[in-house]
Design a protein around this motif. Structure first.
Motif, PDB file in Angstrom:
ATOM      1  N   CYS A 164     -36.975 -36.511  25.102  1.00  0.00           N
ATOM      2  CA  CYS A 164     -35.765 -36.205  24.136  1.00  0.00           C
ATOM      3  C   CYS A 164     -36.462 -35.202  23.300  1.00  0.00           C
ATOM      4  CB  CYS A 164     -35.538 -37.484  23.355  1.00  0.00           C
ATOM      5  SG  CYS A 164     -34.025 -37.075  22.210  1.00  0.00           S
ATOM      6  N   LYS A 165     -35.921 -34.064  23.230  1.00  0.00           N
ATOM      7  CA  LYS A 165     -36.604 -32.874  22.277  1.00  0.00           C
ATOM      8  C   LYS A 165     -35.404 -32.251  21.209  1.00  0.00           C
ATOM      9  CE  LYS A 165     -39.297 -31.470  26.197  1.00  0.00           C
ATOM     10  NZ  LYS A 165     -39.617 -30.224  27.199  1.00  0.00           N
ATOM     11  N   ILE A 166     -35.971 -31.979  20.211  1.00  0.00           N
ATOM     12  CA  ILE A 166     -35.118 -31.344  19.159  1.00  0.00           C
ATOM     13  C   ILE A 166     -35.566 -29.935  18.796  1.00  0.00           C
ATOM     14  CG2 ILE A 166     -34.548 -33.696  18.278  1.00  0.00           C
ATOM     15  CD1 ILE A 166     -36.391 -33.252  15.936  1.00  0.00           C
ATOM     16  N   ALA A 167     -34.920 -29.329  17.875  1.00  0.00           N
ATOM     17  CA  ALA A 167     -35.117 -28.095  17.339  1.00  0.00           C
ATOM     18  C   ALA A 167     -34.713 -28.051  15.999  1.00  0.00           C
ATOM     19  CB  ALA A 167     -34.339 -26.888  18.149  1.00  0.00           C
ATOM     20  N   ASP A 168     -35.234 -27.253  15.098  1.00  0.00           N
ATOM     21  CA  ASP A 168     -34.512 -27.134  13.599  1.00  0.00           C
ATOM     22  C   ASP A 168     -33.565 -26.011  13.529  1.00  0.00           C
ATOM     23  OD1 ASP A 168     -34.687 -26.406  11.054  1.00  0.00           O
ATOM     24  OD2 ASP A 168     -35.953 -24.648  11.543  1.00  0.00           O
ATOM     25  N   TYR A 169     -32.342 -26.343  13.223  1.00  0.00           N
ATOM     26  CA  TYR A 169     -31.326 -25.608  13.025  1.00  0.00           C
ATOM     27  C   TYR A 169     -30.894 -25.469  11.361  1.00  0.00           C
ATOM     28  CZ  TYR A 169     -29.950 -24.985  17.801  1.00  0.00           C
ATOM     29  OH  TYR A 169     -29.996 -24.732  18.928  1.00  0.00           O
ATOM     30  N   GLY A 170     -31.896 -25.674  10.443  1.00  0.00           N
ATOM     31  CA  GLY A 170     -31.706 -26.084   9.098  1.00  0.00           C
ATOM     32  C   GLY A 170     -31.723 -24.928   8.191  1.00  0.00           C
ATOM     33  N   ILE A 184     -40.970 -27.817   9.383  1.00  0.00           N
ATOM     34  CA  ILE A 184     -41.410 -27.215  10.682  1.00  0.00           C
ATOM     35  C   ILE A 184     -42.579 -27.348  10.936  1.00  0.00           C
ATOM     36  CG2 ILE A 184     -41.814 -24.923  11.684  1.00  0.00           C
ATOM     37  CD1 ILE A 184     -39.447 -23.751  10.290  1.00  0.00           C
ATOM     38  N   LEU A 185     -43.628 -27.228  10.063  1.00  0.00           N
ATOM     39  CA  LEU A 185     -45.140 -27.609  10.493  1.00  0.00           C
ATOM     40  C   LEU A 185     -45.473 -29.086  10.819  1.00  0.00           C
ATOM     41  CD1 LEU A 185     -46.916 -25.221   7.824  1.00  0.00           C
ATOM     42  CD2 LEU A 185     -46.679 -25.024  10.097  1.00  0.00           C
ATOM     43  N   LYS A 186     -44.718 -30.063  10.045  1.00  0.00           N
ATOM     44  CA  LYS A 186     -44.935 -31.363  10.413  1.00  0.00           C
ATOM     45  C   LYS A 186     -44.214 -31.861  11.565  1.00  0.00           C
ATOM     46  CE  LYS A 186     -45.695 -33.165   5.539  1.00  0.00           C
ATOM     47  NZ  LYS A 186     -47.098 -33.528   5.952  1.00  0.00           N
ATOM     48  N   LEU A 187     -43.114 -31.038  11.840  1.00  0.00           N
ATOM     49  CA  LEU A 187     -42.570 -31.436  13.145  1.00  0.00           C
ATOM     50  C   LEU A 187     -43.326 -30.764  14.544  1.00  0.00           C
ATOM     51  CD1 LEU A 187     -38.846 -30.577  12.401  1.00  0.00           C
ATOM     52  CD2 LEU A 187     -39.592 -32.772  12.968  1.00  0.00           C
ATOM     53  N   LYS A 188     -43.973 -29.860  14.220  1.00  0.00           N
ATOM     54  CA  LYS A 188     -44.489 -28.818  15.069  1.00  0.00           C
ATOM     55  C   LYS A 188     -45.730 -29.708  15.582  1.00  0.00           C
ATOM     56  CE  LYS A 188     -47.363 -24.701  16.272  1.00  0.00           C
ATOM     57  NZ  LYS A 188     -47.927 -23.339  15.943  1.00  0.00           N
ATOM     58  N   GLU A 189     -46.577 -30.537  14.605  1.00  0.00           N
ATOM     59  CA  GLU A 189     -47.858 -31.227  14.732  1.00  0.00           C
ATOM     60  C   GLU A 189     -47.511 -32.896  15.029  1.00  0.00           C
ATOM     61  OE1 GLU A 189     -51.452 -33.093  11.611  1.00  0.00           O
ATOM     62  OE2 GLU A 189     -49.568 -31.948  10.925  1.00  0.00           O
ATOM     63  N   GLY A 190     -46.171 -33.258  14.600  1.00  0.00           N
ATOM     64  CA  GLY A 190     -45.942 -34.675  14.887  1.00  0.00           C
ATOM     65  C   GLY A 190     -45.237 -34.823  16.281  1.00  0.00           C
ATOM     66  N   TYR A 203     -40.097 -18.091  10.631  1.00  0.00           N
ATOM     67  CA  TYR A 203     -40.845 -19.120  10.889  1.00  0.00           C
ATOM     68  C   TYR A 203     -41.013 -19.325  12.274  1.00  0.00           C
ATOM     69  CZ  TYR A 203     -40.201 -20.504   6.016  1.00  0.00           C
ATOM     70  OH  TYR A 203     -40.088 -20.487   4.908  1.00  0.00           O
ATOM     71  N   ALA A 204     -40.392 -18.796  13.381  1.00  0.00           N
ATOM     72  CA  ALA A 204     -40.722 -18.732  14.813  1.00  0.00           C
ATOM     73  C   ALA A 204     -41.993 -17.710  14.949  1.00  0.00           C
ATOM     74  CB  ALA A 204     -39.570 -18.475  15.555  1.00  0.00           C
ATOM     75  N   MET A 205     -41.730 -16.605  14.291  1.00  0.00           N
ATOM     76  CA  MET A 205     -43.000 -15.644  14.331  1.00  0.00           C
ATOM     77  C   MET A 205     -44.112 -15.967  13.825  1.00  0.00           C
ATOM     78  SD  MET A 205     -42.912 -11.445  12.637  1.00  0.00           S
ATOM     79  CE  MET A 205     -43.177 -11.992  11.312  1.00  0.00           C
ATOM     80  N   PHE A 333     -30.981 -30.488  21.329  1.00  0.00           N
ATOM     81  CA  PHE A 333     -30.461 -30.894  20.068  1.00  0.00           C
ATOM     82  C   PHE A 333     -31.023 -30.142  18.921  1.00  0.00           C
ATOM     83  CE2 PHE A 333     -30.654 -34.673  22.819  1.00  0.00           C
ATOM     84  CZ  PHE A 333     -29.527 -35.301  22.893  1.00  0.00           C
ATOM     85  N   GLY A 334     -29.756 -29.513  18.066  1.00  0.00           N
ATOM     86  CA  GLY A 334     -30.210 -28.726  17.166  1.00  0.00           C
ATOM     87  C   GLY A 334     -30.059 -29.525  15.619  1.00  0.00           C
ATOM     88  N   VAL A 335     -31.009 -29.746  15.223  1.00  0.00           N
ATOM     89  CA  VAL A 335     -30.828 -30.749  13.905  1.00  0.00           C
ATOM     90  C   VAL A 335     -30.983 -30.029  12.646  1.00  0.00           C
ATOM     91  CG1 VAL A 335     -31.458 -32.794  12.457  1.00  0.00           C
ATOM     92  CG2 VAL A 335     -31.789 -32.664  15.037  1.00  0.00           C
ATOM     93  N   GLY A 336     -30.023 -29.766  11.734  1.00  0.00           N
ATOM     94  CA  GLY A 336     -29.945 -29.052  10.544  1.00  0.00           C
ATOM     95  C   GLY A 336     -30.450 -29.709   9.248  1.00  0.00           C
ATOM     96  N   THR A 337     -29.296 -30.143   8.523  1.00  0.00           N
ATOM     97  CA  THR A 337     -29.579 -30.638   7.111  1.00  0.00           C
ATOM     98  C   THR A 337     -30.236 -31.811   7.145  1.00  0.00           C
ATOM     99  OG1 THR A 337     -27.300 -29.368   6.613  1.00  0.00           O
ATOM    100  CG2 THR A 337     -28.187 -31.361   5.066  1.00  0.00           C
ATOM    101  N   ASN A 338     -30.176 -32.465   8.120  1.00  0.00           N
ATOM    102  CA  ASN A 338     -30.866 -33.896   8.120  1.00  0.00           C
ATOM    103  C   ASN A 338     -32.132 -33.809   8.235  1.00  0.00           C
ATOM    104  OD1 ASN A 338     -31.758 -36.650   9.970  1.00  0.00           O
ATOM    105  ND2 ASN A 338     -30.549 -36.881   8.101  1.00  0.00           N
ATOM    106  N   LEU A 339     -32.985 -32.788   8.528  1.00  0.00           N
ATOM    107  CA  LEU A 339     -34.298 -32.105   8.546  1.00  0.00           C
ATOM    108  C   LEU A 339     -34.711 -31.389   7.305  1.00  0.00           C
ATOM    109  CD1 LEU A 339     -34.787 -30.968  12.325  1.00  0.00           C
ATOM    110  CD2 LEU A 339     -35.693 -33.320  11.161  1.00  0.00           C
ATOM    111  N   THR A 340     -33.904 -30.441   6.953  1.00  0.00           N
ATOM    112  CA  THR A 340     -34.166 -29.610   5.983  1.00  0.00           C
ATOM    113  C   THR A 340     -33.993 -30.133   4.321  1.00  0.00           C
ATOM    114  OG1 THR A 340     -32.719 -28.105   6.424  1.00  0.00           O
ATOM    115  CG2 THR A 340     -34.636 -27.861   7.586  1.00  0.00           C
ATOM    116  N   ASN A 341     -32.894 -31.013   4.404  1.00  0.00           N
ATOM    117  CA  ASN A 341     -32.412 -31.281   2.858  1.00  0.00           C
ATOM    118  C   ASN A 341     -32.186 -32.709   3.077  1.00  0.00           C
ATOM    119  OD1 ASN A 341     -31.693 -30.958   0.401  1.00  0.00           O
ATOM    120  ND2 ASN A 341     -30.036 -29.226   0.898  1.00  0.00           N
ATOM    121  N   ASP A 342     -33.191 -33.329   3.010  1.00  0.00           N
ATOM    122  CA  ASP A 342     -33.214 -35.110   3.176  1.00  0.00           C
ATOM    123  C   ASP A 342     -34.309 -35.384   2.290  1.00  0.00           C
ATOM    124  OD1 ASP A 342     -32.204 -37.677   3.755  1.00  0.00           O
ATOM    125  OD2 ASP A 342     -33.421 -37.738   5.533  1.00  0.00           O
ATOM    126  N   LEU A 343     -34.024 -35.395   0.909  1.00  0.00           N
ATOM    127  CA  LEU A 343     -35.013 -35.736   0.109  1.00  0.00           C
ATOM    128  C   LEU A 343     -34.593 -36.869  -0.981  1.00  0.00           C
ATOM    129  CD1 LEU A 343     -35.953 -32.789   0.596  1.00  0.00           C
ATOM    130  CD2 LEU A 343     -37.416 -33.250  -1.181  1.00  0.00           C
TER     131      LEU A 343
END
Length: 396
Positions: A164-170, A184-190, A203-205, A333-343
């Motif tokens: 099950c794989k996800i991408a950042d759309y946020g 992005i860095l924590k998702l890449k590492e984790g 950020y892809a570059m 799966f492209g996950v947006g706000t729930n990844l980049t704005n969930d504080l």
């Protein structure tokens, strides 16, 4: 300065922009901003937003950025030559308090489509960051990190969901540029290979990730004004896309007129030509079942096709969709706000939508009515009639 690079946007802006350059270079566009979150006062921050947009318009593409784009197999050399000369024009953007005097602001973007298409994503990111840096002066990043760690744990290290794989759309609704990069860095590492990439080209570059994206709603909306007749505008959009990319970037957007209208136009030819489709409104489970059945009826093996889910996803919903459709198709799966704005703060539900092309109203009539955005009721009624959408709404 919030935006430091013109690559700090979603890939589909460039893929659509190349189509505009090659096929619709004279098209004229109008966009409007809307904040769907009630009781949000953005008026005090207008000057800051204007200043950030002014600085955005001073940016140019750097040579290393052009080299990066040049290496993408679907980007053509004349488009790179155009980008080398490109800059955003501040005169195309007007920012002012809404006449409603309720804290809303009006952002209007008007000009040649080719020269305004790159405004949307950075302006949304600017509005978000300006708002949150003023309202949350000591952000609870530790809360965000705890939540992000929990999300990673739901996906990683569990054999039953290992593919099950996800991408950042946020990008458009991120809390801030700094937080976006940390996520992005924590998702890449984790997550390792379970993190497939990001829609954000910068950020892809920068971090060696795969940039992701094909088309957005504005492309198919613009085809309402650019195609030979309104009823065939969706077909026209898909055909022009195929003409430009010759089978590459083959994910079709399915919700500009709702799923019923999409399936009516997405015939056997398009089923076989395109790699899959993207969901962005309505019930995702119903959408997936209908699309799989449609592939089967059109003599396509759905296991060879990609179903991309990208509407308001969180990780539990991703896992439910994964359980429903695994093995029956290819999944993304492209996950947006729930990844980049969930504080722990309420994210802003903000959008910028094309509302006119070549002086003609254009609209999106999705399976989630709250996402519709058009101020010309006569045109909306005509659009519903042409695509039989009124009947669809009654049925559902």
């Amino acid at each position: 300065m919030i935006i430091h690079s013109l690559l700090d946007t979603d890939l589909y802006k460039f893929t659509m922009m190349q189509v505009v350059l090659h096929h619709f270079p004279a098209a004229h566009a109008e966009y409007k901003f809307r904040c769907r979150t009630p009781d949000v006062d953005l008026v005090p921050y207008i000057d800051e937003i204007r200043d950030e947009v002014r600085q955005l318009c001073h940016l140019r593409f750097k040579e290393e950025e052009l080299d990066y784009l040049r290496r993408m197999r679907f980007i053509k050399s004349d488009f790179i030559d155009f980008l080398a000369l490109f800059h955003l024009n501040e005169k195309s953007v007007t920012i002012k308090p809404s006449a409603k005097q309720n804290g809303e602001i009006d952002i209007d973007i008007v000009g040649p489509w080719l020269h305004t298409i790159l405004f949307e994503i950075p302006i949304l990111a600017i509005v978000n960051e300006v708002y949150f840096r003023n309202t949350q002066r000591e952000p609870t990043f530790d809360t965000g990190r705890d939540r992000l760690r929990d999300k990673i744990q739901l996906l990683h290290g569990r054999p039953e969901v290992s593919d099950c794989k996800i991408a950042d759309y946020g990008t458009r609704r991120r809390f801030s540029k700094q937080w976006h990069e940390e996520v992005i860095l924590k998702l890449k590492e984790g997550l390792g290979e379970q993190f497939t990439g990001t829609s954000n080209v910068h950020y892809a570059m920068k971090h060696g990730l795969r940039p992701l994206g094909t088309m957005a709603h504005e492309y198919l909306q613009a085809c309402q004004a650019l195609g030979p007749r309104l009823r065939d505008s969706q077909i026209f959009g898909f055909e022009m896309w195929a003409k430009e990319y010759r089978g590459d970037l083959g994910i079709a957007l399915s919700d500009v007129y709702g799923m019923k209208a999409f399936l009516n136009d997405f015939d056997m030819y398009f089923c076989k030509l395109f790699d899959g489709a993207r969901h962005d409104s309505g019930d995702p489970f119903d959408w997936g079942e209908r699309l799989i059945r449609h592939y089967e009826e059109n003599r396509c093996d759905p296991r060879t096709k990609v179903l991309v889910f990208s509407d308001a996803l969180d990780i539990p919903k991703v896992l439910r969709l994964y359980e429903r459709f695994r093995g029956r198709c290819q999944l993304a799966f492209g996950v947006g706000t729930n990844l980049t704005n969930d504080l722990g703060y309420q994210p802003l539900q903000i959008v910028i939508k094309m509302v006119r092309c070549n002086g003609q109203p254009v609209a999106k009539l999705s399976d989630s009515p709250g996402k519709n955005m058009c101020d010309d009721q006569a045109y909306l009624a005509y659009l519903r009639q042409v695509f039989d959408i009124a009947k669809l709404v009654e049925e559902q």
